[in-house]
Design a protein around this motif. Structure first.
Motif, short mmCIF file in Angstrom:
data_model
loop_
_atom_site.label_atom_id
_atom_site.label_comp_id
_atom_site.label_asym_id
_atom_site.label_seq_id
_atom_site.Cartn_x
_atom_site.Cartn_y
_atom_site.Cartn_z
N ARG A 64 -2.75 -6.83 -8.59
CA ARG A 64 -3.77 -6.80 -9.66
C ARG A 64 -4.86 -5.77 -9.37
O ARG A 64 -5.31 -5.07 -10.27
CB ARG A 64 -4.43 -8.17 -9.80
CG ARG A 64 -3.59 -9.16 -10.53
CD ARG A 64 -3.69 -8.94 -12.03
NE ARG A 64 -2.64 -9.70 -12.67
CZ ARG A 64 -2.66 -10.07 -13.94
NH1 ARG A 64 -3.67 -9.74 -14.72
NH2 ARG A 64 -1.66 -10.75 -14.45
N THR A 65 -5.31 -5.74 -8.11
CA THR A 65 -6.40 -4.79 -7.81
C THR A 65 -5.90 -3.35 -7.88
O THR A 65 -6.69 -2.43 -8.09
CB THR A 65 -7.05 -5.07 -6.43
OG1 THR A 65 -6.04 -4.98 -5.42
CG2 THR A 65 -7.69 -6.44 -6.37
N PHE A 66 -4.60 -3.14 -7.73
CA PHE A 66 -4.02 -1.80 -7.88
C PHE A 66 -3.69 -1.49 -9.34
O PHE A 66 -3.28 -0.38 -9.66
CB PHE A 66 -2.70 -1.68 -7.10
CG PHE A 66 -2.83 -1.58 -5.60
CD1 PHE A 66 -4.07 -1.67 -4.94
CD2 PHE A 66 -1.71 -1.37 -4.81
CE1 PHE A 66 -4.15 -1.56 -3.56
CE2 PHE A 66 -1.79 -1.27 -3.43
CZ PHE A 66 -3.01 -1.36 -2.80
N GLY A 67 -3.77 -2.50 -10.23
CA GLY A 67 -3.38 -2.30 -11.63
C GLY A 67 -1.87 -2.24 -11.80
O GLY A 67 -1.36 -1.62 -12.73
N GLU A 119 0.85 -1.20 0.00
CA GLU A 119 0.00 0.00 0.00
C GLU A 119 0.89 1.26 0.00
O GLU A 119 0.70 2.18 -0.80
CB GLU A 119 -0.84 -0.04 1.28
CG GLU A 119 -1.92 0.97 1.39
CD GLU A 119 -3.13 0.65 0.52
OE1 GLU A 119 -3.69 -0.46 0.64
OE2 GLU A 119 -3.50 1.52 -0.28
N SER A 152 -5.63 -11.33 1.41
CA SER A 152 -6.08 -10.91 0.07
C SER A 152 -7.59 -10.72 0.01
O SER A 152 -8.10 -10.00 -0.84
CB SER A 152 -5.61 -11.90 -0.99
OG SER A 152 -6.21 -13.16 -0.80
N GLN A 153 -8.32 -11.35 0.94
CA GLN A 153 -9.79 -11.17 0.95
C GLN A 153 -10.21 -9.78 1.41
O GLN A 153 -11.36 -9.40 1.27
CB GLN A 153 -10.44 -12.22 1.84
CG GLN A 153 -10.35 -13.61 1.23
CD GLN A 153 -10.99 -14.65 2.11
OE1 GLN A 153 -12.19 -14.63 2.32
NE2 GLN A 153 -10.18 -15.53 2.66
N TYR A 187 -11.95 -14.13 -6.95
CA TYR A 187 -10.99 -13.35 -7.76
C TYR A 187 -9.66 -14.10 -7.78
O TYR A 187 -9.15 -14.51 -6.74
CB TYR A 187 -10.82 -11.99 -7.09
CG TYR A 187 -10.00 -10.96 -7.82
CD1 TYR A 187 -10.59 -10.03 -8.67
CD2 TYR A 187 -8.62 -10.88 -7.63
CE1 TYR A 187 -9.84 -9.06 -9.31
CE2 TYR A 187 -7.87 -9.91 -8.27
CZ TYR A 187 -8.48 -9.00 -9.11
OH TYR A 187 -7.74 -8.04 -9.74
N THR A 247 -2.79 -10.58 -5.57
CA THR A 247 -4.13 -10.00 -5.49
C THR A 247 -4.05 -8.48 -5.32
O THR A 247 -4.74 -7.72 -6.01
CB THR A 247 -4.92 -10.62 -4.33
OG1 THR A 247 -4.89 -12.04 -4.47
CG2 THR A 247 -6.36 -10.15 -4.32
N VAL A 248 -3.19 -8.06 -4.40
CA VAL A 248 -3.07 -6.61 -4.16
C VAL A 248 -2.56 -5.92 -5.42
O VAL A 248 -3.12 -4.91 -5.86
CB VAL A 248 -2.15 -6.32 -2.95
CG1 VAL A 248 -1.91 -4.82 -2.80
CG2 VAL A 248 -2.75 -6.89 -1.66
N PHE A 295 -8.95 -7.31 -0.06
CA PHE A 295 -8.76 -6.53 -1.29
C PHE A 295 -9.68 -6.99 -2.41
O PHE A 295 -10.04 -6.19 -3.28
CB PHE A 295 -7.30 -6.61 -1.74
CG PHE A 295 -6.36 -5.90 -0.81
CD1 PHE A 295 -6.00 -4.58 -1.04
CD2 PHE A 295 -5.89 -6.52 0.33
CE1 PHE A 295 -5.17 -3.90 -0.16
CE2 PHE A 295 -5.05 -5.85 1.23
CZ PHE A 295 -4.70 -4.54 0.98
N ALA A 296 -10.03 -8.28 -2.42
CA ALA A 296 -10.92 -8.81 -3.47
C ALA A 296 -11.57 -10.09 -2.94
O ALA A 296 -10.92 -10.85 -2.21
CB ALA A 296 -10.13 -9.13 -4.73
#
Ligand code: URA
Length: 257
Positions: free
Chosen positions: A206-209, A78, A119-120, A127, A203-204, A122-123
């Motif tokens: 990917r969710t941040f791009g 983060e 990771s849950q 996912y 996961t983090v 975040f998504a």
């Protein structure tokens, strides 16, 4: 006011534009990794997070320890993302469960089983936790060019070292029913290894791009032993560090970081 990353104790200008972070768990391993670049300088060391700026000519990367497990890794990611990091490369260790993996072999994670818990946040669980494909190709290339034995595939990331990885050499010797027989089942499903961070990392990111890749050295093959031997341990660290730094060089040149 410039952003101050509270846990890492860093501000953006300290990174000098670095966009790639190499992430071991253990703070002790940061300087060994950074030294392989040539020049390096410690920027901060707060709690489990040791941050070193490593340079080779014009190329810069940050080496940051995450501590053990998803919660502290997610804190670091983060803050690193806000400081300008765009690509995360885990430089880890693991326990193998595939029969053909030996101590000091390397495992490249293409995806991860999400037993990490973190990771849950975040998504949701359906996912997928998957690696950045281009970065993963570069890790494979690094293993090939350095001549280190490797496999790529699925990693199981557990929130715990003991019960979640079905270890019975514990205080109570008991593993809850959910995990009894789980090692054998993951092995039958072709999972290569256990560790504790990759599902959170993927996961983090990917969710941040953002991009993420994971490389781990095998400390033990759980089918054979629970205790790493010291010679393999040294060789495992040497191989994973060298491969990660070689990959970082490729990534800095080819992924425009
Ligand atoms: N890290 C883990 O989480 N498990 C192992 O067996 C070795 C390293």
């Amino acid at each position: 006011m410039p952003y101050h990353a509270y846990h890492l104790n860093l501000v953006q200008e300290m990174l000098e534009g670095a966009q790639l972070a190499l992430i071991p768990g253990d703070p002790e391993r940061c300087s060994a990794i950074a030294a392989l670049f040539g020049d390096y300088r410690e920027l901060a060391f707060h709690r489990e997070f040791r941050s070193i700026l490593a340079e080779s000519g014009k190329e810069k990367a940050l080496v940051v320890s995450s501590g053990i497990g998803g919660p502290s890794l997610a804190v670091a990611m983060e803050e690193l993302a806000r400081l300008g990091i765009r690509c995360f490369l885990r430089v880890g260790t693991c326990g193998a469960i595939a029969p053909d993996l030996n101590p000091a072999d390397l495992v490249i994670s293409e995806g991860a089983v999400r037993l990490d818990g973190t990771s849950q946040h975040f998504a949701p669980l359906p996912y997928p936790a998957c690696a950045d494909t281009e970065l993963t190709h570069l890790i494979v290339r690094a293993c090939r060019e350095l001549g280190f034995p490797y496999r790529k595939g699925i990693t199981c990331s557990s929130a715990t070292f003991y019960p979640g990885q079905e270890r019975y050499d514990t205080f109570t010797g008991y593993v809850i029913r959910d995990f009894q027989g789980s090692l054998e089942e993951w092995k039958k499903l072709g999972v290569l290894n256990y560790e504790m961070e990759t599902a959170t990392l993927f996961t983090v990111a990917r969710t941040f791009g953002l991009r993420a890749g994971a490389l781990c050295a095998v400390l033990v093959n759980r089918l054979a032993s629970e205790e790493p031997d010291h010679i393999s341990l040294r060789e495992a660290e040497n191989r994973v560090n060298r491969t990660a730094v070689y990959t970082a060089g490729l990534a800095l040149r080819e992924l425009a970081l």
